[in-house]
Design an enzyme around this catalytic site. Structure first.
Site, PDB file in Angstrom:
ATOM      1  N   GLY A  45       0.832  -1.192   0.000  1.00 17.09           N
ATOM      2  CA  GLY A  45       0.000   0.000   0.000  1.00 17.09           C
ATOM      3  C   GLY A  45       0.867   1.242   0.000  1.00 17.09           C
ATOM      4  N   GLN A  50       3.041   9.989   0.998  1.00 21.65           N
ATOM      5  CA  GLN A  50       4.323   9.315   1.194  1.00 21.65           C
ATOM      6  C   GLN A  50       5.316   9.630   0.074  1.00 21.65           C
ATOM      7  OE1 GLN A  50       2.300   5.358   2.179  1.00 21.65           O
ATOM      8  NE2 GLN A  50       4.258   5.215   3.250  1.00 21.65           N
ATOM      9  N   CYS A  95       5.805  -0.200   7.365  1.00 21.71           N
ATOM     10  CA  CYS A  95       5.482   0.975   6.560  1.00 21.71           C
ATOM     11  C   CYS A  95       6.692   1.364   5.721  1.00 21.71           C
ATOM     12  CB  CYS A  95       5.087   2.122   7.492  1.00 21.71           C
ATOM     13  SG  CYS A  95       4.624   3.638   6.647  1.00 21.71           S
ATOM     14  N   LEU A  96       6.444   1.717   4.462  1.00 18.78           N
ATOM     15  CA  LEU A  96       7.544   2.146   3.588  1.00 18.78           C
ATOM     16  C   LEU A  96       8.185   3.435   4.098  1.00 18.78           C
ATOM     17  CD1 LEU A  96       6.006   1.396   0.070  1.00 18.78           C
ATOM     18  CD2 LEU A  96       7.666   0.040   1.351  1.00 18.78           C
ATOM     19  N   HIS A 137      -4.547   1.770   7.614  1.00 22.11           N
ATOM     20  CA  HIS A 137      -3.149   2.208   7.709  1.00 22.11           C
ATOM     21  C   HIS A 137      -2.887   3.357   6.735  1.00 22.11           C
ATOM     22  CE1 HIS A 137       1.320   1.420   8.061  1.00 22.11           C
ATOM     23  NE2 HIS A 137       1.265   2.058   6.909  1.00 22.11           N
ATOM     24  N   GLU A 138      -3.286   3.165   5.474  1.00 20.51           N
ATOM     25  CA  GLU A 138      -3.044   4.207   4.460  1.00 20.51           C
ATOM     26  C   GLU A 138      -3.893   5.452   4.722  1.00 20.51           C
ATOM     27  OE1 GLU A 138      -0.463   3.905   2.746  1.00 20.51           O
ATOM     28  OE2 GLU A 138      -0.173   1.758   2.988  1.00 20.51           O
ATOM     29  N   HIS A 141      -2.253   7.846   6.994  1.00 15.82           N
ATOM     30  CA  HIS A 141      -1.290   8.722   6.303  1.00 15.82           C
ATOM     31  C   HIS A 141      -1.978   9.983   5.785  1.00 15.82           C
ATOM     32  CE1 HIS A 141       2.412   6.468   6.315  1.00 15.82           C
ATOM     33  NE2 HIS A 141       1.816   5.386   5.849  1.00 15.82           N
TER      34      HIS A 141
END
Length: 171
Positions: A45, A50, A95-96, A137-138, A141
């Site tokens: 994701g 991000q 997470c990235l 989660h996304e 962000h």
């Protein structure tokens, strides 16, 4: 085009994203860049913020039973709103934007989501399991929040200490 993924503690990650108002070629390019970036970084994701774009856009592409991420399973989710949620589940998230760190986070086990696709068509869908977790989660962000903020005080302190040490070591 593969874009740079912002890494904690980059201040842009704290920014609240804005709704998409134009479903046009610029949006389609952003979605393609997000997809290329997510696949390159081996994520499931990615939120637009991000990669430094403060728009309510996220993508999710879960790995199937064979370990592949098929483009036909890609969700492009624009201006998402959770209209219902229930149940609780705990899942080890990563997470990235916080590379190399994983921890257990509690989230709703089931959500009903209203969102738009790349062409401005509205959808309403229910998600459970990893898909529900990934969406939440996304969406965090998009509100300028990271999963590490959901950790207990002690876990957060431990994370901050380890993260600073890792940054100093240049890793």
């Amino acid at each position: 085009m593969i874009r740079e993924v912002l890494v904690y503690p980059n201040k842009l990650l704290r920014e609240t994203s804005k709704d998409v108002t134009h479903f046009d070629a610029h949006l389609h390019t952003l979605l393609q860049d997000m997809y290329d970036t997510m696949i390159c970084r081996e994520g499931i994701g990615l939120a637009a913020i991000q990669i430094g774009v403060p728009l309510n856009v996220l993508i999710i592409n879960l790995v199937n039973e064979d370990g592949a991420q098929l483009s036909e399973n890609l969700y492009e989710i624009i201006n998402p709103v959770i209209v219902e949620k229930d149940g609780l589940t705990i899942y080890q998230e990563g997470c990235l934007s916080v590379p190399g760190y994983y921890d257990e986070v509690e989230r709703a086990a089931h959500i009903k989501l209203r969102y738009f696709d790349r062409n401005g068509e509205q959808h309403e869908e229910e998600f459970t399991d990893l898909m529900a977790i990934a969406v939440q989660h996304e969406m965090d962000h998009l509100k300028g929040r990271l999963f590490i903020e959901k950790l207990s005080y002690l876990k957060r302190k431990k994370f901050e200490k380890e993260w600073k040490k890792k940054q100093k070591a240049g890793k």
